[in-house]
Design a protein around this motif. Structure first.
Motif, short mmCIF file in Angstrom:
data_model
loop_
_atom_site.label_atom_id
_atom_site.label_comp_id
_atom_site.label_asym_id
_atom_site.label_seq_id
_atom_site.Cartn_x
_atom_site.Cartn_y
_atom_site.Cartn_z
N CYS A 48 0.78 -1.22 -0.04
CA CYS A 48 0.13 0.19 0.05
C CYS A 48 0.92 1.27 -0.10
O CYS A 48 0.33 2.20 -0.40
CB CYS A 48 -1.03 -0.09 1.19
N GLU A 94 5.81 6.29 2.85
CA GLU A 94 5.30 7.49 3.21
C GLU A 94 5.63 8.08 4.52
O GLU A 94 6.14 9.31 4.54
CB GLU A 94 3.81 7.66 3.03
N THR A 151 2.14 2.84 2.79
CA THR A 151 1.92 3.81 3.87
C THR A 151 3.36 3.82 4.50
O THR A 151 3.68 4.70 5.08
CB THR A 151 0.93 3.05 4.79
N GLU A 192 2.17 2.59 11.87
CA GLU A 192 1.18 2.70 10.73
C GLU A 192 0.91 1.62 9.69
O GLU A 192 -0.30 1.88 9.09
CB GLU A 192 2.10 4.07 9.97
N CYS A 193 1.29 0.78 9.68
CA CYS A 193 1.20 -0.30 8.71
C CYS A 193 -0.27 -1.02 9.16
O CYS A 193 -0.69 -1.40 10.08
CB CYS A 193 2.11 -1.58 8.82
N CYS A 239 6.78 3.12 10.74
CA CYS A 239 6.18 1.91 9.87
C CYS A 239 5.53 0.97 10.76
O CYS A 239 4.35 0.59 10.16
CB CYS A 239 7.25 1.53 9.02
#
Length: 57
Positions: free
Chosen positions: A13, A18, A15, A48-49, A45
């Motif tokens: 994805c 980013e 994310t 946020e994953c 990461c």
């Protein structure tokens, strides 16, 4: 040691790419790939994953 990506759970994805402040993660061929030399283990990461595919061993 850098974070580890579980390829069975990674959806590519982006994310993680980013949110990584070190730009140590790139999505390649629909999977996140970690540059171990650049990863500082900040766990941005991991937090946020959306699929929980990234962990710190």
């Amino acid at each position: 040691m850098a974070v580890v990506v579980n390829r069975d759970e990674c959806t590519g994805c982006g994310t993680c790419e980013e949110v990584c402040p070190m730009e140590a993660i790139k999505v390649e061929d629909d999977f996140a790939v970690v540059n171990e030399a650049e990863c500082t283990e900040c766990e941005s990461c991991v937090d946020e994953c959306p699929t929980g595919a990234i962990s710190l061993p």
